[in-house]
Design an enzyme around this catalytic site. Structure first.
Site, PDB file in Angstrom:
ATOM      1  N   GLY A  80       0.794  -1.228   0.000  1.00  0.00           N
ATOM      2  CA  GLY A  80       0.000   0.000   0.000  1.00  0.00           C
ATOM      3  C   GLY A  80       0.821   1.269   0.000  1.00  0.00           C
ATOM      4  N   LYS A  81       2.004   1.235  -0.618  1.00  0.00           N
ATOM      5  CA  LYS A  81       2.862   2.443  -0.658  1.00  0.00           C
ATOM      6  C   LYS A  81       2.140   3.611  -1.329  1.00  0.00           C
ATOM      7  CE  LYS A  81       6.163   0.502  -3.006  1.00  0.00           C
ATOM      8  NZ  LYS A  81       5.562  -0.846  -3.114  1.00  0.00           N
ATOM      9  N   GLU A  99       3.935   5.834 -12.870  1.00  0.00           N
ATOM     10  CA  GLU A  99       3.328   4.528 -13.060  1.00  0.00           C
ATOM     11  C   GLU A  99       1.881   4.607 -13.518  1.00  0.00           C
ATOM     12  OE1 GLU A  99       3.236   0.305 -10.648  1.00  0.00           O
ATOM     13  OE2 GLU A  99       3.356   2.172  -9.527  1.00  0.00           O
ATOM     14  N   ARG A 129      -8.278   7.164  -7.740  1.00  0.00           N
ATOM     15  CA  ARG A 129      -7.897   6.643  -6.429  1.00  0.00           C
ATOM     16  C   ARG A 129      -8.100   7.702  -5.352  1.00  0.00           C
ATOM     17  NH1 ARG A 129      -2.770   2.599  -6.690  1.00  0.00           N
ATOM     18  NH2 ARG A 129      -3.445   2.365  -4.536  1.00  0.00           N
ATOM     19  N   GLN A 160      11.026   0.714  -4.102  1.00  0.00           N
ATOM     20  CA  GLN A 160      10.795  -0.718  -3.963  1.00  0.00           C
ATOM     21  C   GLN A 160      11.794  -1.324  -2.972  1.00  0.00           C
ATOM     22  OE1 GLN A 160       8.518  -2.613  -4.931  1.00  0.00           O
ATOM     23  NE2 GLN A 160       7.486  -1.603  -6.630  1.00  0.00           N
ATOM     24  N   GLU A 195      18.282  -1.872  -5.158  1.00  0.00           N
ATOM     25  CA  GLU A 195      19.180  -1.376  -6.207  1.00  0.00           C
ATOM     26  C   GLU A 195      20.317  -0.482  -5.755  1.00  0.00           C
ATOM     27  OE1 GLU A 195      17.318  -1.433 -10.545  1.00  0.00           O
ATOM     28  OE2 GLU A 195      16.368   0.073  -9.289  1.00  0.00           O
TER      29      GLU A 195
END
Length: 512
Positions: A230-231, A256, A265, A377, A400
């Protein structure tokens, strides 16, 4: 690169000429000789210019070689004078190339003092920067004239190269501490005058604001989590609180989702209408009424959205400066960091590129003096660990690049224990329909956990006290509107809300 011819002046000196533009390349050969001569007669002179000049700053190739020898001697902690420089050049096999001991002796005899060496060094640095700009412009002009070039790519390359050039030549001098102390005291006095204890932008989450005193200017805040935690819902809930409830201007860059998806949303969040109904339009009469009433809080809100795909960090800088200048934006949010790029710069790995992006975001936050929040992420390390504690994200899980952890002023993890079938915390509190916002790093204050209610059908995060006596309806329509990039299924069986009759703090029935 511009081609050069040589012209001979009346004094017999050779003058470099840029044949592309018909101009003499920016250079100051006499000043270069004066600086090198001063370095040979004053043992402390190199310390003055070492942060201003590099070997490539010199126009004359043999002057570059001599300055390189000076730098080598300094690194080896050896004295710098005519003899040591001559010896070092001989070791490097470059003594004949610079004109032998005669030219070196000539340089030392040209100056009597090193008093003006810093001023002279800055002249050389300015000439070097001018040459770099000419070279940059020449390359861009050549590519722009080539009809096979992609202009959009060329724009990004030009912006990236110019940014890299400016970063290399941007120097900030030291400051005596007194004015800094005055500024710090002013900030403390302003904070004392604020009865609510908030010195930054309020997020609407009470315990979080108590710990952080709000989102602080110049901070880079990373909001991280595994897919389906839920970020984006947390980010949008926070954006709604900041822009709609507190009327603080903010910008949301979504790499995104499209603007329409983003607003859908927000409507679901604000109007408490399930996302599935927003998509198919099958609203009940009471939901249409609620939509009509609550949409007013979003209409006119100082929230600016941008859905540019593949946004580069250089495009972001340009847009952010404009938003701050024209609309007074106080917060910037990016969803999400790993989808950004640094086009126009070359990297040996994706990790290196993410490091540059992270560093650039922190630099932009400092430049604009506003908080920048970037979603990120996590790697799969969380999934492979066992137990309740093992499922808690750690700083080492940031995906990363370790640079993200290093550059961030605050790192927040969005963690929903019930997703991993963990329904009670160590304090015995019921975790059905709850989310933990883990403050894992906080450069300016304390770390800790903030417990929020997650209402999945509205992709909304709330203060637990706001929904304490308002049980989450089990409508069956609850879902996280899944992330494209994560490829996750939004219909998890553990995404339900708080069971009716439960108090999230007491772990038992609500005492009506």
């Amino acid at each position: 690169m511009a081609r050069e011819n040589n012209k001979t002046s009346k004094t017999g000196k050779t003058i470099p000429v840029d044949s592309t533009y018909g101009h003499i390349q920016p250079q100051a050969l006499d000043v270069e000789k004066a600086v090198l001569g001063a370095l040979m007669i004053d043992k402390d002179a190199y310390a003055v210019v070492c942060e201003i000049l590099y070997p490539e700053s010199f126009y004359e190739p043999r002057n570059q070689m001599i300055y390189s020898a000076v730098r080598t001697l300094s690194l080896d902690e050896k004295p710098i004078d005519v003899l040591t420089i001559t010896d070092q050049l001989a070791k490097d096999g470059k003594l004949d190339a610079v004109g032998g001991p005669v030219y070196i002796s000539e340089l030392s005899s040209r100056v009597a003092s090193s008093a003006n060496i810093e001023y002279h060094a800055r002249i050389i640095a300015q000439k070097f920067l001018a040459r770099q700009l000419i070279s940059f412009a020449s390359v861009i002009e050549t590519k722009a004239l080539d009809e096979t070039s992609d202009i959009d790519e060329l724009m990004q390359e030009a912006e990236g190269s110019l940014f890299e050039l400016s970063q290399r030549n941007m120097k900030k001098d030291y400051t005596q501490i007194d004015p800094v102390i005055k500024n710090a005291v002013d900030v403390i006095q302003k904070a004392a005058a604020n009865k609510g204890g908030l010195t930054g932008v309020p997020t609407g989450y009470n315990k979080f604001d108590d710990i952080t005193s709000g989102l602080q200017a110049s901070d880079l805040v990373i909001i991280a989590g595994r897919p389906a935690m839920g970020k984006t819902s947390f980010a949008l809930s926070m954006a709604k609180n900041i822009a709609a409830d507190y009327q603080v201007p903010m910008a949301f860059f979504s790499l995104e989702m499209s603007n329409v998806q983003l607003v859908n949303r927000l409507i679901s969040n604000c109007c408490e209408i399930p996302g599935s109904k927003i998509l198919n339009g099958q609203l009940q009469p009471d939901e249409w009424e609620r939509l009509d009433k609550r949409m007013n809080s979003l209409i006119g809100a100082p929230l600016y959205v941008d859905d540019t795909p593949g946004l580069s960090v250089f495009e972001l800088r340009t847009k952010a400066r404009r938003l701050v200048r024209e609309h007074g934006v106080k917060v910037i949010m990016i969803d999400y960091l790993q989808l950004m790029n640094a086009n126009g710069m070359r990297f040996s790995s994706r990790q290196e590129e993410v490091s540059v992006i992270s560093r650039s975001l922190k630099g932009l936050a400092k430049e604009l003096d506003i908080p920048i929040l970037a979603l990120s992420q996590l790697n799969r390390g969380v999934e492979s660990r066992e137990g309740a504690e093992g499922k808690r994200p750690q700083l080492s899980d940031l995906r990363e690049s370790g640079a993200i952890e290093q550059d961030a002023d605050m790192v927040l993890f969005v963690h929903r224990p019930e997703y991993y079938r963990i329904f009670q915390d160590e304090q015995g509190r019921d975790l059905h329909g709850m989310a933990q916002i883990i403050i894992a790093k906080h450069r300016k204050g304390a770390t800790g956990d903030v417990l929020l209610t997650f209402r999945s059908e509205f992709t909304r995060f709330e203060n637990p006290e706001d929904s304490r006596f308002k049980p989450v309806a089990q409508t069956g329509g609850g879902e996280i509107m899944g992330s494209r990039i994560n490829g996750t299924d939004s219909s998890s069986p553990d995404m339900g809300g708080l069971p009716e009759g439960y108090d999230p703090f007491a772990g038992g029935p609500v005492p009506f």
